[in-house]
Scaffold this motif. Structure first.
Motif, PDB file in Angstrom:
ATOM      1  N   GLU A 298       0.819  -1.210   0.000  1.00  0.00           N
ATOM      2  CA  GLU A 298       0.000   0.000   0.000  1.00  0.00           C
ATOM      3  C   GLU A 298       0.854   1.262   0.000  1.00  0.00           C
ATOM      4  OE1 GLU A 298      -3.569   0.576   0.058  1.00  0.00           O
ATOM      5  OE2 GLU A 298      -3.229  -1.355  -0.883  1.00  0.00           O
ATOM      6  N   ALA A 299       1.900   1.253   0.826  1.00  0.00           N
ATOM      7  CA  ALA A 299       2.753   2.442   0.942  1.00  0.00           C
ATOM      8  C   ALA A 299       3.450   2.722  -0.377  1.00  0.00           C
ATOM      9  CB  ALA A 299       3.776   2.243   2.063  1.00  0.00           C
ATOM     10  N   LYS A 300       3.865   1.639  -1.062  1.00  0.00           N
ATOM     11  CA  LYS A 300       4.508   1.803  -2.369  1.00  0.00           C
ATOM     12  C   LYS A 300       3.529   2.487  -3.340  1.00  0.00           C
ATOM     13  CE  LYS A 300       7.736   0.160  -5.461  1.00  0.00           C
ATOM     14  NZ  LYS A 300       7.751   1.486  -6.085  1.00  0.00           N
ATOM     15  N   TYR A 301       2.277   2.058  -3.277  1.00  0.00           N
ATOM     16  CA  TYR A 301       1.259   2.643  -4.159  1.00  0.00           C
ATOM     17  C   TYR A 301       1.079   4.125  -3.867  1.00  0.00           C
ATOM     18  CZ  TYR A 301      -3.090   3.487  -6.580  1.00  0.00           C
ATOM     19  OH  TYR A 301      -4.026   4.007  -7.416  1.00  0.00           O
ATOM     20  N   VAL A 302       0.942   4.453  -2.579  1.00  0.00           N
ATOM     21  CA  VAL A 302       0.752   5.859  -2.186  1.00  0.00           C
ATOM     22  C   VAL A 302       1.946   6.685  -2.641  1.00  0.00           C
ATOM     23  CG1 VAL A 302       0.556   7.422  -0.212  1.00  0.00           C
ATOM     24  CG2 VAL A 302      -0.731   5.288  -0.249  1.00  0.00           C
ATOM     25  N   ASP A 303       3.135   6.132  -2.433  1.00  0.00           N
ATOM     26  CA  ASP A 303       4.350   6.842  -2.803  1.00  0.00           C
ATOM     27  C   ASP A 303       4.390   7.102  -4.302  1.00  0.00           C
ATOM     28  OD1 ASP A 303       6.768   8.011  -2.193  1.00  0.00           O
ATOM     29  OD2 ASP A 303       7.887   6.189  -2.659  1.00  0.00           O
ATOM     30  N   ASP A 304       4.083   6.074  -5.113  1.00  0.00           N
ATOM     31  CA  ASP A 304       4.153   6.208  -6.568  1.00  0.00           C
ATOM     32  C   ASP A 304       3.073   7.118  -7.116  1.00  0.00           C
ATOM     33  OD1 ASP A 304       6.294   4.632  -6.651  1.00  0.00           O
ATOM     34  OD2 ASP A 304       5.285   2.821  -7.355  1.00  0.00           O
ATOM     35  N   HIS A 305       1.847   6.967  -6.611  1.00  0.00           N
ATOM     36  CA  HIS A 305       0.725   7.616  -7.268  1.00  0.00           C
ATOM     37  C   HIS A 305       0.282   8.914  -6.628  1.00  0.00           C
ATOM     38  CE1 HIS A 305      -0.017   4.350 -10.125  1.00  0.00           C
ATOM     39  NE2 HIS A 305       0.558   3.627  -9.178  1.00  0.00           N
ATOM     40  N   VAL A 306       0.660   9.149  -5.403  1.00  0.00           N
ATOM     41  CA  VAL A 306       0.277  10.421  -4.777  1.00  0.00           C
ATOM     42  C   VAL A 306       1.446  11.381  -4.778  1.00  0.00           C
ATOM     43  CG1 VAL A 306      -0.647  11.529  -2.729  1.00  0.00           C
ATOM     44  CG2 VAL A 306      -1.461   9.261  -3.391  1.00  0.00           C
ATOM     45  N   ASN A 307       2.584  10.952  -4.209  1.00  0.00           N
ATOM     46  CA  ASN A 307       3.700  11.888  -4.069  1.00  0.00           C
ATOM     47  C   ASN A 307       4.432  12.134  -5.373  1.00  0.00           C
ATOM     48  OD1 ASN A 307       3.324  12.280  -1.319  1.00  0.00           O
ATOM     49  ND2 ASN A 307       4.338  10.344  -0.883  1.00  0.00           N
ATOM     50  N   LYS A 308       4.880  11.047  -6.029  1.00  0.00           N
ATOM     51  CA  LYS A 308       5.709  11.209  -7.220  1.00  0.00           C
ATOM     52  C   LYS A 308       4.917  11.851  -8.354  1.00  0.00           C
ATOM     53  CE  LYS A 308       9.121   7.763  -6.151  1.00  0.00           C
ATOM     54  NZ  LYS A 308       9.257   6.324  -5.977  1.00  0.00           N
ATOM     55  N   ASP A 309       3.663  11.456  -8.537  1.00  0.00           N
ATOM     56  CA  ASP A 309       2.840  12.032  -9.587  1.00  0.00           C
ATOM     57  C   ASP A 309       2.658  13.526  -9.394  1.00  0.00           C
ATOM     58  OD1 ASP A 309       2.642   9.624 -10.696  1.00  0.00           O
ATOM     59  OD2 ASP A 309       0.483   9.360 -10.450  1.00  0.00           O
TER      60      ASP A 309
END
Lengths: 126, 239
Positions: free
Chosen positions: A99-110
């Protein structure tokens, strides 16, 4: 009946060399903590170093539970009853890493890479 | 008849009733169950810390701070950059108080009242020192650095609260307060329990009772607190 009848409790016996085992465990814990501190300054922060810290932490936990908390000398059934449920924690960690990987990729990096109107409503307003 | 019953003690009659299948008293078994549930609570706190921290790696605006630059103070050595030193001292204090606790349990098995009292007293001193260290650590964290951080309206903010901090994401300070605070609360209750047991040891309560099992029960709790600190130390300060 005397006022203070001596109770008899069920318990598993400690080994006769308990005192030396306690001190041995103390030196092991101390040594591992010093290794922790040494590695913290000696190595660059990488994933490998983190894993070393986690493994050392689990080893220290093993010594605390088995010697200090007397688990090594209790019945095996009790030990498994306490240790096995902790498997659920590994399950939780696995889920949360994904889940954290998803949040990191799609919320922060985007939001950093391509600012959109979404960013206005983002938590960056803090 | 009596002979055949004793011969099978280790296998079938283990669960046949009339005795604890774990060879452990009810109180100690329940202490283990409580510690298991407490282990779940601490696990979820540490896992949520891991979740929040891991999900911040791509956030360049407010990156997750390195513990190196936040926890680098030591009492009486103002202005020096000493990462990890103070928290290592706290770790040693807690490990040592765990040793004195287990020595008190060991003395209890021998019914040596004076030794139990001595080691219980040392454990209380250790726990109180740890709490003092943590109070200092918190006050450093809340006071913050002299430089502070410039916030949106142009003013400078020092230190940390639950809604703002100079170190990085708000969650960083929140999780620090919750995880170390929850652990500190456990240490505090442990010290209180140890003091109660210490007084009972001095009064000879356990000598009259014929065993020092209460010392073992608070001992289990105290070692658990030490165990949790191993992981707080690992995840908060090392990684």
């Amino acid at each position: 009946m005397s006022a203070h009848t001596v109770e008899h409790l069920e318990h598993t016996e400690s080994p006769s060399d308990m005192k030396s085992q306690i001190w041995k465990t103390f030196w092991i814990l101390l040594a591992f903590t010093i290794v922790d501190i040494g590695l913290y300054f000696a190595l660059d922060p990488t994933m490998i170093r983190n894993w070393v810290f986690i493994i050392l932490g689990v080893v220290k936990a093993f010594f605390i539970v088995s010697i200090f908390m007397h688990m090594k000398f209790e019945r095996k059934f009790l030990a498994w009853m306490i240790i096995l449920p902790m498997v659920l924690v590994i399950f939780l960690i696995t889920l949360m890493v994904v889940e954290a990987k998803y949040v990191d990729d799609h919320v922060n990096k985007d939001s950093v890479a391509k600012p959109t109107t979404e960013e206005v409503h983002d938590t960056h307003a803090h | 008849m009596a002979n055949s019953a004793t011969l099978t003690t280790d296998t079938k009659s283990q669960w046949g009733g009339g005795k604890s299948p774990f060879s452990i008293s009810y109180g100690k078994l329940m202490m283990w169950i409580f510690l298991l549930s407490d282990a779940f609570t601490f696990s979820s706190l540490l896992v949520s810390y891991g979740f929040v921290r891991y999900s911040f790696s791509g956030n360049l605006e407010t990156p997750w701070p390195s513990p190196d630059h936040v926890f680098n103070h030591f009492p009486f050595l103002h202005g020096l950059h000493l990462p990890l030193m103070f928290v290592s001292l706290m770790t040693f204090i807690l490990i040592f108080s765990s040793v004195t606790m287990v020595l008190a349990v060991e003395a209890g098995h021998r019914m040596a009242k004076k030794e139990v009292a001595k080691y219980m007293f040392l454990t209380i001193i250790g726990g109180a020192s740890f709490l003092g260290c943590q109070a200092w650590e918190w006050s450093q964290f809340i006071t913050g650095s002299e430089a502070g951080k410039v916030i949106a309206d142009g003013s400078i903010f020092h230190g940390a609260t639950l809604s703002m901090n100079e170190y990085g994401p708000v969650a960083f300070a929140d999780l620090f307060f919750i995880v170390t605070g929850f652990h500190g609360m456990h240490v505090f209750s442990g010290v209180v329990l140890n003091i109660i047991i210490f007084i009972q040891v001095l009064n000879g309560t356990f000598e009259k009772r014929g065993h020092y099992e209460m010392v073992e029960k608070v001992g289990l709790y105290w070692h658990f607190v030490d165990l949790v600190w191993v992981f707080v130390f690992t995840f908060y300060y090392l990684i």
